[in-house]
Enzyme design. Structure first.
Site, short mmCIF file in Angstrom:
data_model
loop_
_atom_site.label_atom_id
_atom_site.label_comp_id
_atom_site.label_asym_id
_atom_site.label_seq_id
_atom_site.Cartn_x
_atom_site.Cartn_y
_atom_site.Cartn_z
N GLN A 1 -62.06 33.89 18.41
CA GLN A 1 -62.54 32.51 18.41
C GLN A 1 -62.10 31.77 17.15
O GLN A 1 -62.25 32.29 16.04
CB GLN A 1 -64.06 32.49 18.48
CG GLN A 1 -64.62 31.08 18.42
CD GLN A 1 -66.05 31.02 18.91
OE1 GLN A 1 -66.97 31.33 18.19
NE2 GLN A 1 -66.22 30.62 20.16
N GLY B 1 -77.72 28.54 14.20
CA GLY B 1 -78.94 28.92 14.87
C GLY B 1 -78.75 30.03 15.88
O GLY B 1 -77.68 30.63 15.98
N LEU C 1 -67.11 27.68 6.44
CA LEU C 1 -67.63 27.16 7.69
C LEU C 1 -68.49 25.91 7.50
O LEU C 1 -69.40 25.89 6.69
CB LEU C 1 -68.47 28.25 8.37
CG LEU C 1 -69.22 27.84 9.64
CD1 LEU C 1 -68.25 27.54 10.77
CD2 LEU C 1 -70.19 28.93 10.06
N ARG D 1 -66.18 25.78 21.78
CA ARG D 1 -65.31 25.81 20.61
C ARG D 1 -63.83 25.92 20.94
O ARG D 1 -63.00 25.34 20.25
CB ARG D 1 -65.73 26.97 19.71
CG ARG D 1 -67.06 26.71 19.06
CD ARG D 1 -67.55 27.90 18.28
NE ARG D 1 -68.82 27.57 17.64
CZ ARG D 1 -69.61 28.45 17.03
NH1 ARG D 1 -69.24 29.73 16.98
NH2 ARG D 1 -70.73 28.08 16.47
N GLU E 1 -71.41 24.14 13.46
CA GLU E 1 -71.36 23.34 14.68
C GLU E 1 -72.60 22.44 14.79
O GLU E 1 -72.59 21.41 15.46
CB GLU E 1 -71.30 24.30 15.87
CG GLU E 1 -71.17 23.63 17.21
CD GLU E 1 -70.76 24.63 18.30
OE1 GLU E 1 -69.78 25.37 18.08
OE2 GLU E 1 -71.41 24.66 19.35
N ARG F 1 -66.94 32.59 23.07
CA ARG F 1 -68.38 32.64 22.82
C ARG F 1 -68.93 31.24 22.62
O ARG F 1 -68.28 30.40 22.00
CB ARG F 1 -68.63 33.47 21.55
CG ARG F 1 -70.06 33.43 21.07
CD ARG F 1 -70.29 34.39 19.93
NE ARG F 1 -69.75 33.93 18.66
CZ ARG F 1 -70.36 33.08 17.84
NH1 ARG F 1 -71.52 32.55 18.17
NH2 ARG F 1 -69.81 32.73 16.70
N LEU F 2 -70.14 30.98 23.11
CA LEU F 2 -70.81 29.74 22.78
C LEU F 2 -71.53 29.90 21.44
O LEU F 2 -72.10 30.96 21.16
CB LEU F 2 -71.83 29.37 23.85
CG LEU F 2 -71.30 28.96 25.22
CD1 LEU F 2 -72.44 28.42 26.07
CD2 LEU F 2 -70.19 27.93 25.12
N HIS G 1 -63.04 28.60 15.07
CA HIS G 1 -64.11 27.60 14.93
C HIS G 1 -63.47 26.27 14.58
O HIS G 1 -62.64 26.20 13.68
CB HIS G 1 -65.09 28.03 13.83
CG HIS G 1 -66.36 27.25 13.84
ND1 HIS G 1 -66.41 25.92 13.48
CD2 HIS G 1 -67.62 27.60 14.18
CE1 HIS G 1 -67.66 25.50 13.60
NE2 HIS G 1 -68.41 26.50 14.01
N PHE H 1 -76.24 22.46 21.11
CA PHE H 1 -75.09 23.20 20.60
C PHE H 1 -73.97 23.15 21.62
O PHE H 1 -74.21 22.87 22.79
CB PHE H 1 -75.49 24.66 20.30
CG PHE H 1 -75.27 25.07 18.87
CD1 PHE H 1 -76.05 24.52 17.86
CD2 PHE H 1 -74.27 25.97 18.52
CE1 PHE H 1 -75.85 24.88 16.54
CE2 PHE H 1 -74.07 26.34 17.20
CZ PHE H 1 -74.86 25.79 16.20
N HIS I 1 -62.80 32.82 13.43
CA HIS I 1 -64.24 32.82 13.19
C HIS I 1 -64.97 34.01 13.80
O HIS I 1 -65.88 34.56 13.19
CB HIS I 1 -64.82 31.52 13.76
CG HIS I 1 -66.29 31.35 13.58
ND1 HIS I 1 -66.87 31.25 12.33
CD2 HIS I 1 -67.31 31.25 14.48
CE1 HIS I 1 -68.18 31.10 12.47
NE2 HIS I 1 -68.47 31.12 13.76
#
Lengths: 581, 335
Positions: free
Chosen positions: A234, A53, A246, A280, A249, A391-392, A236, A120, A350
């Protein structure tokens, strides 16, 4: 050589690139000629793979605020994000989500027709809008369809850019290969937006598409421009074993558990308040720690150690409505039904937090002080920086949309200020392009001995081994040595396909060249940062050190050697503090 | 009306529909010429035939026939025994389009595969380890980008979603390009025409107020039920498999085909769209919906569960009996 003239060329057709095209066209009242250049078919860019999202404060009446979004993002970034940029992200994101609603994205909505938002990782309140778990796909289709209705935007499918032409700090054009014919093309324009995405294909176990080779970032580095924060990659936490595909999340956002070999929800030992929905970097480290301490499970097929993502306790109808792709993927790829069995997962490369160094407006910086005229970067290939050291989840799509729009409008304004006519510099561009055409012809015509695919496999092995979730001096130095050897092997590369039409052998080789140069940048920056922050976690410097390292790494190449400088983090409201969940 | 009810109605009345259609077409109610009405009537009788003899069976036979080496004059490689010793070694017979000879030529590769190796995984391995000259398209490796459409044992498939071991017949897998599209090199086909058809149906939400569309701080109102009407048709990844499988596309290159038509329906059914009936008029042509012969192969091969066949038949109904399929409701800006 064919020469194509445009006012604005956008390199990359993911969410950032196509947003830029739409808004540049709109800002110019459809008066400028825009080219969207992709090495794939435009609608196949990796943005389609975004699942969970897009973040943004849609309904403040529900208790959410833009300041909360900004703070969550900054805390998630381990305080490395530039706070003015983050505030801009939080402020602009809601409009972008609605823009996508207006061009056709079927956001999940509740009974009152409000766009649903789900929890999230690292977000303190449900803030992530979604269209099932194919959010990126729906956004891409809406963008592609919208672009196809704009007459002054041309799409150049399957054109592989090999170099940026920059003279006296000003963008002139780019050289590309038209894959269908194999011919060189000079694409001239007075303005350019680079939006070529991330580079996680430097790693072997990755969630990224085959095409995520960071081409634009490598082109910028080779053109003498600066990159920022390349050490931050990052991982994941939940990529499917053994393929690396993937698993979003959102599976944890909707209530999924992570279990170790003893069946324990091990996150309670690492992030008791957030559990599975910690950021993450933290979840990935927790998984690797569990595995290192013997509580992982070995995959019979690949030998990879993993943990389990358990969705069995979730309502089946909720999964079908909100996570259909998770089930589709596991059923098709490994013949596993998440209704009945937990999913084997482990962390995979990721997202590239670092990238082309830009100022807050997305304009590309040559070094720390001077910007390049007529050149912007947006999306994952750029480093603004809003993600800092980590990163979120769901902030990437907002970043792409926000900076896509912003750079598009900036480029249109720049063109209206500076005129759209080509001038004397066109000769310079032609010379550059001819040189590049010659270089590639020699590469294809050469009789080098080294197998490019062997080099690629070795490169990705050494990156996985030495620059994964946990890093240390010894491993990273070994990787640096390996990569130097590969760079030298590349000088005598074997290209078997000597044909023109759709020669993917030469395309692969040029991608491998880009990957080698980015792996060098990542390793170089990572070795020098002697602390642990966000996704850069060192066993030999285990804690964060704000006194010495609260700064961005800026790297550029000077005569083939890396030149590194540090730039302070911009702090507005939130002083760095201990990061605990 | 629910999506399932629409489907039952549409499919259920497919037998009665042709008669009605033929009558209406002959009576020139569809706004087309009388001669064309007779033509349409005949086509529809043909469709009834198809139905009587079982569209499903014909579809199967049709699919099984694809990439027939004898018909296409393919140059085959000399047969050699499959390497012994490795239980999981499969033989890939890859039909590659050669620009020079304008023919398909066979290359044979023996590849060791694992339990979860996809056909794409095996092809990437072939390119890296055995033959760097082979070309195919691929990117996401998770069935969402739409790049890797090709024929696997004759059936149009996404290579990344097709398990190699499960597809093998006696240890052999036959791979070919999608012959319903012009060929470029090896497994790579030309998509220009495909994209052109997609663009020709104006695939975007038409709104009178552009500024509102790009800038408005509120969403358009839309109920979950309204979303449900177009959602099943919005999963199209533009991979081209349906076009490759369609017998009409293969015989009449001007036919818009299942991909573009399903997307015309997707936008028509979206209550946020303001183009209304004009959308239907765009495809109310011989090479639009009326060339579809209900073979249903499009829906059969779609890897994402889109059902172009139903979309096209629904549009035919809508053209003949306006407001039959959906009650059109305008979407206003949320207050």
């Amino acid at each position: 050589m064919e020469t194509l003239d445009y006012d604005l060329v956008i390199l990359g057709t993911g969410i950032a690139g196509m947003c830029a095209a739409i808004h540049a066209s709109e800002a110019s009242k459809n008066s400028i000629r825009i080219a969207l250049v992709s090495k794939l078919h435009a609608m196949r860019s990796h943005s389609v793979a975004a699942e969970g999202g897009i973040s943004g404060v849609l309904y403040p009446e529900g208790g959410d605020t833009q300041d909360m979004h900004a703070y969550d993002t900054i805390k998630g970034s381990d305080f490395l994000a530039d706070q003015d940029a983050v505030e801009l992200l939080a402020k602009s994101a809601p409009r972008e989500i609605r823009f996508f609603e207006h061009i056709g994205v079927p956001w999940n909505r509740d009974e009152k027709q409000k766009i649903t938002q789900r929890p999230f990782g690292g977000m303190s309140i449900p803030r992530t809008a979604f269209a099932a778990d194919k959010t990126g796909f729906f956004m891409m289709r809406a963008l592609y369809d919208e672009v196809s209705g704009i007459g002054n935007v041309s799409i150049l499918h399957e054109n592989f850019a090999t170099s940026l032409i920059i003279n006296e700090n000003r963008f002139l054009g780019l050289h590309a290969i038209d894959l269908a014919t194999g011919e060189s093309r000079l694409i001239r324009a007075n303005a350019c937006i680079i939006a070529t995405g991330g580079a996680s294909r430097v790693f072997k176990f990755t969630t990224n598409s085959y095409s995520c080779t960071g081409d634009g970032t490598a082109l910028a580095l080779r053109a003498g421009l600066s990159l920022k924060d390349m050490e931050f990659v990052q991982f994941h936490p939940t990529a499917l074993v053994p393929t690396g595909v993937l698993i979003t999340e959102a599976a944890r956002g909707e209530g999924g558990y992570l279990l170790n070999s003893k069946g324990e929800r091990f996150m309670k030992a690492y992030a008791p308040s957030k559990m599975e929905l910690a950021p993450r970097d933290i979840v990935s480290r927790s998984i690797i720690t569990e595995i290192n301490e013997g509580r992982g499970i070995a995959d019979q097929e690949s030998g990879l150690q993993h943990v389990l993502l358990d969705l069995r306790h979730l309502d089946h109808r909720a999964i079908e409505e909100k996570l259909p792709m998770v089930r589709e993927i596991t059923m098709k790829m490994i013949n596993l039904d998440p209704f009945n069995e937990p999913i084997p997962v482990r962390p995979a490369a990721h997202f590239t937090m670092g990238g082309i160094n830009t100022n807050i407006n997305g304009q590309v910086m040559r070094d720390m002080n001077s910007a390049v005229s007529g050149l912007w970067a947006a999306g994952e290939c750029s480093c603004v920086s809003v993600h800092g050291a980590n990163r979120l989840g769901s902030n990437s799509l907002s970043q792409c949309a926000v900076w896509g729009r912003m750079t598009g409008i900036s480029a249109a304004e720049y063109l209206s200020r500076n005129g759209t006519k080509q001038d004397v510099d066109s000769k310079v561009a032609e010379l550059y392009a001819a040189k590049e055409e010659d270089r590639i012809a020699r590469l294809i015509g050469g009789n080098g001995q080294n197998d490019p695919y062997r080099i690629l496999a070795d490169l990705r092995d050494t990156m996985d081994m030495n620059l994964y979730v946990y890093r240390n001096e010894k491993g990273m130095s070994a990787a640096k040595k390996d990569i130097e050897r590969m760079a030298s092997d590349f000088k005598s590369i074997a290209i078997k396909d000597k044909g023109k039409r759709f020669n993917t052998n030469i395309r692969d080789v040029l991608e491998i060249e880009n990957l080698i140069c980015l792996a060098q940048a990542i390793t170089e920056c990572a070795i020098r940062r002697k602390e642990s922050r966000g996704a850069h976690s060192r066993t030999d410097y285990a804690s964060r050190n704000d006194n010495e390292w609260l700064s961005h790494t800026v790297i550029r190449m000077e005569n083939g050697n890396p030149e590194i400088a540090y730039q302070p983090v911009r702090i507005t409201k939130w002083k760095p503090e201990e990061r605990k969940y | 009306m629910k999506e399932s009810q629409i489907a039952i109605l549409t499919y259920g009345s497919m037998i009665g529909a042709p008669v009605l259609l033929a009558l209406l077409a002959l009576l020139n109610l569809s706004g087309l010429g009388t001669l064309y009405g007779i033509y349409t009537g005949l086509r529809i009788l043909l469709a009834v035939d198809l139905l009587l003899f079982g569209a499903i069976g014909i579809r199967e036979i049709y699919l099984g026939k694809r990439v027939n080496p004898i018909k296409l004059g393919i140059k085959t490689a000399e047969e050699q025994p499959i390497r012994n010793g490795e239980a999981d070694t499969l033989r890939f017979r890859v039909y590659r389009f050669k620009e020079e000879s304008k023919r398909l030529e066979e290359s044979v590769y023996d590849v060791a595969v694992g339990k979860y190796t996809s056909v794409l995984g095996a092809l990437v391995k072939i390119k890296a380890e055995k033959d760097p000259t082979i070309s195919m398209r691929y990117s996401c490796n998770m069935g969402i980008c739409g790049s890797c459409g090709m024929t696997v044992n004759g059936k149009p498939s996404l290579a990344c979603e097709t398990n190699a071991l499960k597809s093998a017949r006696n240890g052999i897998i036959t791979i070919g390009p999608m012959l319903g599209h012009p060929l470029l090199k090896d497994l790579v086909t030309d998509f220009d025409d495909f994209f052109g058809k997609h663009e020709s149906i104006s695939p975007h939400l038409e709104r009178e107020d552009r500024k509102e569309k790009y800038e408005a701080p509120k969403e358009y109102a839309q109920t979950r039920e309204q979303i449900g009407r177009f959602l099943p048709y919005s999963y199209c990844i533009m991979c081209g498999l349906c076009m490759d499988a369609c017998p009409v596309v293969n015989t009449n290159p001007a036919f818009l085909g299942p991909q573009a038509l399903s997307q015309a329906y997707r936008y028509y059914m979206d209550s946020r769209d303001q183009m209304g009936e004009r959308r239907l008029q765009m495809v109310n042509t011989k090479d639009g919906v009326w060339d579809c012969e209900y073979a249903g192969t499009c829906s059969e091969v779609c890897p994402k569960g889109v059902d172009p066949a139903t979309a096209i038949q629904s549009m035919k109904f809508e053209m003949l009996v306006p407001k039959f399929v959906m009650k059109k409701e305008g979407a206003e800006m949320e207050k």
